[in-house]
Design an enzyme around this catalytic site. Structure first.
Site, PDB file in Angstrom:
ATOM      1  N   ASP A   8       0.824  -1.211   0.000  1.00 11.87           N
ATOM      2  CA  ASP A   8       0.000   0.000   0.000  1.00 11.87           C
ATOM      3  C   ASP A   8       0.858   1.261   0.000  1.00 11.87           C
ATOM      4  O   ASP A   8       1.945   1.285   0.579  1.00 11.87           O
ATOM      5  CB  ASP A   8      -0.901  -0.024   1.245  1.00 11.87           C
ATOM      6  CG  ASP A   8      -2.086   0.909   1.093  1.00 11.87           C
ATOM      7  OD1 ASP A   8      -2.342   1.387  -0.030  1.00 11.87           O
ATOM      8  OD2 ASP A   8      -2.759   1.160   2.105  1.00 11.87           O
ATOM      9  N   HIS A  40       3.182   3.091  -8.895  1.00 11.96           N
ATOM     10  CA  HIS A  40       2.994   1.652  -9.130  1.00 11.96           C
ATOM     11  C   HIS A  40       4.256   1.046  -9.765  1.00 11.96           C
ATOM     12  O   HIS A  40       4.661  -0.063  -9.419  1.00 11.96           O
ATOM     13  CB  HIS A  40       1.772   1.406 -10.016  1.00 11.96           C
ATOM     14  CG  HIS A  40       0.469   1.779  -9.352  1.00 11.96           C
ATOM     15  ND1 HIS A  40       0.161   1.437  -8.054  1.00 11.96           N
ATOM     16  CD2 HIS A  40      -0.615   2.474  -9.812  1.00 11.96           C
ATOM     17  CE1 HIS A  40      -1.051   1.899  -7.742  1.00 11.96           C
ATOM     18  NE2 HIS A  40      -1.530   2.536  -8.793  1.00 11.96           N
ATOM     19  N   LEU A  50      11.338 -20.369  -2.657  1.00 12.63           N
ATOM     20  CA  LEU A  50      10.246 -19.501  -2.202  1.00 12.63           C
ATOM     21  C   LEU A  50       8.983 -19.714  -3.042  1.00 12.63           C
ATOM     22  O   LEU A  50       9.071 -19.797  -4.275  1.00 12.63           O
ATOM     23  CB  LEU A  50      10.693 -18.035  -2.348  1.00 12.63           C
ATOM     24  CG  LEU A  50       9.627 -16.961  -2.126  1.00 12.63           C
ATOM     25  CD1 LEU A  50       9.293 -16.842  -0.641  1.00 12.63           C
ATOM     26  CD2 LEU A  50      10.081 -15.611  -2.670  1.00 12.63           C
TER      27      LEU A  50
HETATM   28  C1  FPP Z   1      -1.550   0.009  -3.478  1.00 14.10           C
HETATM   29  O1  FPP Z   1      -1.213   1.360  -3.585  1.00 14.10           O
HETATM   30  C2  FPP Z   1      -1.126  -0.760  -4.645  1.00 14.10           C
HETATM   31  C3  FPP Z   1      -1.958  -1.299  -5.571  1.00 14.10           C
HETATM   32  C4  FPP Z   1      -3.432  -1.171  -5.480  1.00 14.10           C
HETATM   33  C5  FPP Z   1      -1.471  -2.024  -6.754  1.00 14.10           C
HETATM   34  C6  FPP Z   1      -0.190  -2.794  -6.623  1.00 14.10           C
HETATM   35  C7  FPP Z   1       0.127  -3.398  -7.923  1.00 14.10           C
HETATM   36  C8  FPP Z   1       1.291  -3.273  -8.591  1.00 14.10           C
HETATM   37  C9  FPP Z   1       2.442  -2.577  -8.005  1.00 14.10           C
HETATM   38  C10 FPP Z   1       1.491  -3.780  -9.977  1.00 14.10           C
HETATM   39  C11 FPP Z   1       0.823  -5.005 -10.480  1.00 14.10           C
HETATM   40  C12 FPP Z   1       1.122  -6.293  -9.841  1.00 14.10           C
HETATM   41  C13 FPP Z   1       2.221  -7.088  -9.946  1.00 14.10           C
HETATM   42  C14 FPP Z   1       2.238  -8.412  -9.285  1.00 14.10           C
HETATM   43  C15 FPP Z   1       3.422  -6.726 -10.702  1.00 14.10           C
HETATM   44  P1  FPP Z   1      -2.377   2.438  -3.721  1.00 14.10           P
HETATM   45  O2  FPP Z   1      -2.582   2.754  -5.158  1.00 14.10           O
HETATM   46  O3  FPP Z   1      -3.593   1.977  -3.008  1.00 14.10           O
HETATM   47  O4  FPP Z   1      -1.728   3.671  -2.991  1.00 14.10           O
HETATM   48  P2  FPP Z   1      -2.483   4.838  -2.218  1.00 14.10           P
HETATM   49  O5  FPP Z   1      -3.300   4.208  -1.135  1.00 14.10           O
HETATM   50  O6  FPP Z   1      -1.345   5.660  -1.694  1.00 14.10           O
HETATM   51  O7  FPP Z   1      -3.316   5.571  -3.226  1.00 14.10           O
END
Ligand code: FPP
Length: 228
Positions: A2, A19, A113
């Site tokens: 997050d 991201h 893993l």
């Molecule tokens: C949370 O940050 C993150 C996500 C919802 C997405 C995570 C996914 C990736 C990094 C890429 C795709 C997956 C893989 C396995 C490569 P947020 O956007 O909720 O952050 P915020 O709460 O600060 O807005």
């Protein structure tokens, strides 16, 4: 994982940059987990509820997943990582469903893993699906309702052979589970890290594990006796 959006906003960057840096943090963390001899690492990479995000962000996240599997699968395989996927596959784009399947099939026999990718995953949906499966077995007369136990329901979750997590780490300072592994987290130790996911690194993983080791796990029993 997050805090990608907040990491980007704090730097005046578009959310997708957060991201992208989140994927780099993921690579670092997978490497560190392997080095530390961790058996299972589950990452929450797209929740059932993430579909409510703007279409452009959803496209970006799907694109990052595609690129991650295309670019990193060979390295993961070489590093003896086994990839497993939990979550709903039905409403995913066909090419993404195929990439996830390819990742699982290629790495099936690896015994290092296990990287569990929770993608299009929601824990309540997973539990409801397990309940539906049990209901069908009862309706078809293969099971009687009074035989249903927690173990029997757990056996119908998405990956019943994967042990419950010892520790769940959430970054960004939020202190909740947000529909992640609700059943499996019954006795997990929760560690909340007040930094955004793109800044997560090996030292922070080690710190979270050290915190876990300082906790006393009782599983509803009494504290371990010292001496006699
Ligand atoms: C949370 O940050 C993150 C996500 C919802 C997405 C995570 C996914 C990736 C990094 C890429 C795709 C997956 C893989 C396995 C490569 P947020 O956007 O909720 O952050 P915020 O709460 O600060 O807005």
């Amino acid at each position: 994982m997050d805090g990608n959006g907040r990491w980007a906003a704090a730097r005046g960057l578009p959310r997708v940059e957060g991201h992208r840096r989140g994927v780099e943090a993921l690579r670092r963390t997978v490497r560190a987990a392997g080095d530390l001899g961790i058996g299972f690492l589950t990452i929450f990479s797209f929740s059932s509820e993430n579909w409510s995000r703007p279409p452009g962000e959803i496209r970006d996240l799907m694109g990052l997943l595609r690129r991650f599997i295309r670019n990193d699968l060979a390295d993961l395989h070489k590093s003896n990582v086994r990839v497993r996927v939990i979550g709903e596959r039905d409403n995913l784009a066909r090419d993404i469903a195929l990439l996830l399947q390819e990742a699982e099939e290629l790495t099936r026999d690896n015994d290092g893993l296990t990287l569990v990718v929770a993608f299009n995953y929601g824990s309540r949906q997973e539990i409801a699906q397990a309940a539906r499966r049990l209901a069908i077995e009862v309706a078809e007369g293969r099971l009687s309702a009074d035989e249903i136990t927690p173990d029997l329901l757990a056996g119908r979750l998405h990956a019943p052979d994967i042990p419950d997590p010892d520790v769940i780490i959430r970054t960004s300072g939020e202190q909740r589970l947000s529909n992640f592994l609700l059943w499996q987290a019954a006795y997990s130790e929760l560690v909340f890290v007040p930094i955004n996911w793109p800044d997560f690194d090996r030292a922070m993983l080690e710190g979270a594990i050290a915190e876990y080791h300082r906790r006393e796990r009782r599983f509803g029993g009494l504290a371990a006796q010292t001496g006699s």
